[in-house]
Each structure stands twice: as C-alpha cells, then as structure tokens.
Write a protein that holds these residues in place. Structure first.
Motif, PDB file in Angstrom:
ATOM      1  N   PHE A  78     -32.848  28.248 -32.552  1.00 28.68           N
ATOM      2  CA  PHE A  78     -31.628  28.881 -33.057  1.00 28.68           C
ATOM      3  C   PHE A  78     -30.616  28.869 -31.922  1.00 28.68           C
ATOM      4  CE2 PHE A  78     -29.221  32.670 -34.627  1.00 28.68           C
ATOM      5  CZ  PHE A  78     -28.915  32.171 -35.883  1.00 28.68           C
ATOM      6  N   LEU A  79     -29.644  27.961 -31.998  1.00 30.74           N
ATOM      7  CA  LEU A  79     -28.855  27.609 -30.821  1.00 30.74           C
ATOM      8  C   LEU A  79     -27.361  27.821 -31.031  1.00 30.74           C
ATOM      9  CD1 LEU A  79     -30.700  24.234 -30.082  1.00 30.74           C
ATOM     10  CD2 LEU A  79     -31.286  26.516 -29.233  1.00 30.74           C
ATOM     11  N   GLY A  80     -26.652  27.840 -29.911  1.00 36.61           N
ATOM     12  CA  GLY A  80     -25.204  27.988 -29.918  1.00 36.61           C
ATOM     13  C   GLY A  80     -24.745  28.621 -28.618  1.00 36.61           C
ATOM     14  N   HIS A  81     -23.455  28.494 -28.326  1.00 35.87           N
ATOM     15  CA  HIS A  81     -22.910  29.062 -27.099  1.00 35.87           C
ATOM     16  C   HIS A  81     -22.764  30.573 -27.210  1.00 35.87           C
ATOM     17  CE1 HIS A  81     -22.127  25.386 -24.915  1.00 35.87           C
ATOM     18  NE2 HIS A  81     -21.631  24.856 -26.008  1.00 35.87           N
ATOM     19  N   ASN A  82     -22.537  31.232 -26.074  1.00 34.53           N
ATOM     20  CA  ASN A  82     -22.219  32.657 -26.086  1.00 34.53           C
ATOM     21  C   ASN A  82     -21.032  32.898 -27.006  1.00 34.53           C
ATOM     22  OD1 ASN A  82     -24.234  33.269 -24.244  1.00 34.53           O
ATOM     23  ND2 ASN A  82     -22.887  33.116 -22.464  1.00 34.53           N
TER      24      ASN A  82
END
Length: 288
Positions: free
Chosen positions: A33-37
């Motif tokens: 489960f990914l993504g930037h801050n």
C-alpha cells in the motif's frame, strides 16, 4: 477476508485527504500500500481500522461496516507508525492487554519473538528506543493472528538485519498462517519482492491497483522523441508523462497491447521508479 471500499472521501477542515476512492481487496495476500507523504495512506488505514469515520462512503470487511463494530475490529490489527502502546506499561503488560483484545492471540509466538528481537518483557514502553518500539509493534502484529494485519512503516529505527528478520517472519507467517497483510512502507526496493498486489494512492486518489503479474506484464516506460512517443502510445492508458531535454517519458498501462514505433525505447518500471515519477509530477504542479 474481503475489504470493500465504496466511494470513500475523508475531509478535514482545510484539506480533502481522500477523494471518492473505491476498490476491493481479497486475501490471504500481501498487499503493498504505497504513496508519498500526504497521499492519504495513513488516513485510509485509520478508516479501515475504525479509528475515524468517513466523511462520505463506506468501508466494509466481509460485508460488515468497520466503524464502531467491535466484532469486526477484533479481526483487524493496525500497527501504526507510532503511538501504539501506553508508555507506563511494561512490554509484558502490553502484550497481555493485547491478548484480551485479539481472540486469536498467539502468546507462545509473542514470547518467541521477544527473544528474536532481544526485548526484555520487564522493560517499560517509555524506556524503549524507536527500534525497540518498532519491534514491539511487529510482535503485536504477528501474534494478533488478526485476519487483516496492517503494518504502517513498521521498522523505523531498525537496522538492516532486523528489517530482514521482519521480512523473513512475514513470509513465514503467510506460509504457516495465511491472512491479509497490508504493508505501507517507503523502503520499496527492500519490500517489493514480498508484494502480491500493489495499490498506489496519489493526492488522495487511487491511482493504481494491480497484481504483481499485471505490473510486470503491462506497465512500461516509453522514451524518445515526443512526437514518436505520442504516436506509439496513442490509445493506451497514460499513468504519467514528463519531458526533459527534448525527450518524452511516458509511463503507460498496455493492457496486453504491443507498442511499436520508430526512435522509441521501452523500459521496465520498478515501484521505486513509479514513486519517483509521481514525486516529480507533484513538484511540477506545485511550481506551476
């Protein structure tokens, strides 16, 4: 286990953290489960764990709403990035308290993992380093035996050897006691080989949900002269485009179609590459 997310939005006073996202996850499986801050990951994980309510939409597990439903929440273990435990309690007291909440708690496994991570059960939580706190969170997640076990940046402060121990334990647990693991991490190069399915949130929206097989077979970078690249990717789903030094890079989802054209190069796209591209895109928007 089946998680269904239907038209979920979450707004705070000055920000819309999630924007009408919908998807379904089924396990047992290890999900990246990914993504930037700021992408909305932690907000969603708090919603899934029933810690906060949606502004709009619904999240259900096996058909039951997750918010304010204790029986459903007992099968969800959320190990957050921090503030998981009471500082005045000892490690032993913390694990004992968790055993009352999770009906499938494995006390024997918890004791074994204390030795693996060299934690003293008599130590108070407030005395633990960041790495020790992370280890206690990892122990809690595995020993909970929860059908949905969530690790949000689970190894802050842990060295490479301890992180590798976590990865080995994750594989071992998924083999011996399969469940739906959701792993949110910035150490993508290290963890990517564990993932069976990948979700990427970007600016509060679900950008991509693919199995690892779909990723490798259908996501590709097309590079070259802008006009040649545009012609080659015509009709394909474009995930990202960027022009630098008169060269266009386009990340596309081929959906099984072949890409043909002159003066173009095709390259595989790693998860780390994808997040780098999204970061560039975010900065470009901010500058504009």
């Amino acid at each position: 286990m089946k998680i269904e997310v239907k038209n979920v939005s979450k707004s705070y006073r000055h920000k819309e953290a999630l924007k009408n996202i919908s998807f379904t996850i089924e396990g047992p499986k290890i999900i990246g489960f990914l993504g930037h801050n700021g992408a909305g990951k932690t907000t969603f994980l708090n919603l899934l764990s029933g810690l906060i309510s949606t502004t709009k939409g619904n999240i259900s597990v096996n058909g039951e709403n997750v918010f304010n439903v204790p029986l459903t929440l007992r099968d969800i273990c959320f190990v957050a990035e921090n503030e998981n435990f009471q500082e005045e309690m000892t490690i032993a007291q913390t694990l004992k308290a968790n055993s009352f909440f999770y009906p499938k708690w494995d006390g024997e496994l918890a004791m074994e993992l204390l030795e693996v991570f060299a934690l003293n059960p008599k130590d108070k939580v407030r005395s633990l380093s960041k790495g020790m706190m992370s280890a206690l969170g990892i122990i809690t997640g595995f020993a909970s035996n929860a059908g949905i076990t969530i690790f949000d940046e689970p190894y802050i402060g842990l060295d490479v050897a301890a992180r590798n121990t976590f990865y080995d334990l994750l594989i071992e647990q998924q083999t011996d006691n399969p469940r739906l693991f959701i792993l949110s991490t910035h150490l993508i190069d290290e963890a990517s080989k564990l993932f069976e399915e990948i979700l990427i949130l970007h600016e509060g929206q679900l950008m991509l949900q693919k199995t690892v097989e779909e990723w490798h077979e259908n996501i590709v970078a097309v590079k070259g002269n802008p006009s040649d690249v545009e012609q080659a990717i015509s009709g394909l789903k474009i995930i990202y485009k960027h022009t630098f030094m008169q060269e266009l890079t386009a990340i596309v989802f081929t959906d099984g179609q072949s890409i043909e054209g002159q003066n173009i190069m095709l390259e595989p796209v790693s998860l780390q590459d994808m997040l780098v591209y999204l970061s560039k895109q975010q900065k470009e928007r901010a500058i504009k």
